[in-house]
Design an enzyme around this catalytic site. Sequence first.
Site, short mmCIF file in Angstrom:
data_model
loop_
_atom_site.label_atom_id
_atom_site.label_comp_id
_atom_site.label_asym_id
_atom_site.label_seq_id
_atom_site.Cartn_x
_atom_site.Cartn_y
_atom_site.Cartn_z
N THR A 161 -4.12 6.42 2.13
CA THR A 161 -4.31 7.84 2.43
C THR A 161 -5.18 8.52 1.37
O THR A 161 -4.96 9.67 1.00
CB THR A 161 -2.98 8.60 2.60
OG1 THR A 161 -1.99 7.74 3.18
CG2 THR A 161 -3.15 9.79 3.53
N LYS A 216 -10.95 -0.42 7.33
CA LYS A 216 -9.72 -0.14 8.07
C LYS A 216 -10.12 0.42 9.44
O LYS A 216 -11.13 1.11 9.57
CB LYS A 216 -8.90 0.89 7.28
CG LYS A 216 -7.70 1.47 7.99
CD LYS A 216 -6.83 2.26 7.02
CE LYS A 216 -5.77 3.08 7.73
NZ LYS A 216 -4.68 3.52 6.83
N ARG A 256 1.00 10.48 0.07
CA ARG A 256 1.44 11.59 0.91
C ARG A 256 2.69 12.25 0.40
O ARG A 256 3.18 13.20 1.01
CB ARG A 256 1.78 11.10 2.32
CG ARG A 256 0.64 10.58 3.08
CD ARG A 256 1.14 10.16 4.44
NE ARG A 256 0.22 9.21 4.97
CZ ARG A 256 0.50 8.36 5.93
NH1 ARG A 256 1.70 8.36 6.48
NH2 ARG A 256 -0.39 7.53 6.36
N GLU A 296 0.87 -1.19 0.00
CA GLU A 296 0.00 0.00 0.00
C GLU A 296 0.89 1.22 0.00
O GLU A 296 1.66 1.45 0.94
CB GLU A 296 -0.90 0.00 1.24
CG GLU A 296 -1.75 1.25 1.37
CD GLU A 296 -2.48 1.32 2.72
OE1 GLU A 296 -2.86 0.27 3.26
OE2 GLU A 296 -2.62 2.44 3.25
C1 3PG Z 1 -0.83 5.07 7.82
O1 3PG Z 1 -1.71 5.30 7.03
O2 3PG Z 1 0.03 5.88 8.19
C2 3PG Z 1 -0.82 3.72 8.38
O3 3PG Z 1 -1.81 3.67 9.31
C3 3PG Z 1 0.52 3.31 8.91
O4 3PG Z 1 0.64 3.65 10.22
P1 3PG Z 1 2.02 3.34 10.97
O5 3PG Z 1 3.07 4.15 10.28
O6 3PG Z 1 1.78 3.76 12.38
O7 3PG Z 1 2.28 1.85 10.84
#
Ligand code: 3PG
Length: 218
Positions: free
Chosen positions: A80, A140, A56, A52
């Site tokens: 995201t 999620k 960002r 995934e």
């Molecule tokens: C995210 O979208 O940032 C995920 O939830 C990953 O989270 P993490 O970096 O705390 O594993």
Amino acid sequence: MSSTSESHGADALGADSLLSLVPVVPVVVIEDLAHAVPVARALVAGGLPVIELTLRTPVALDAIHAIAAAVPEIRVGAGTIVTPGQVKQARDAGAQFLVSPGSTPTLLAAMADSGLPFLPGTATVSEALAVLEAGFSEMKFFPAEASGGAAYLKSIASPVPAARFCPTGGITAASAPSYLALPNVGCVGGSWLTPADALATGDWDRVSAFAAEAAALG
Ligand code: 3PG
């Protein structure tokens, strides 16, 4: 861990449910496009053929495109997702699934209309109920640790039995098993498999080792 829901969207995949592919979905932040294909190959080598990419960074869509073109054995998705416009961008880039940190009716409709499997984000019982009402049982749970963690999901398994979760956010190799043991959890997501320093130094063996450790949790 197959879906038992009769609803549509992500659940239409049946045995190919997003929650059933791997025990840990690697959530990856790509800052340098050159890292995209090697990190995908390292995850596959470790036994996790799913990635995934978070939308960002400026290169995220290009990274999805590069991985989809060069590493066909991995299932690449976009995370995201916060706007309907990103749904189209991700799909056009070659994303094979979508993940959002939260859910609105507009975003849910856009993800459903994409034809791609997706995991809408939820953090509360009311949000989970809203997603269920929209016809989707796989979601999620974000941010997992900050929202109550495994204890929270355990508490809602009985009152909200139709919802199945991929908790993500603050999960580590140490805490993942406590989530995976729950009946309403199909997989967890996390970025611990692909730390920024490993990507920056090209330490793909380290990424593969983390992936192998995570794959063994299944
Ligand atoms: C995210 O979208 O940032 C995920 O939830 C990953 O989270 P993490 O970096 O705390 O594993």
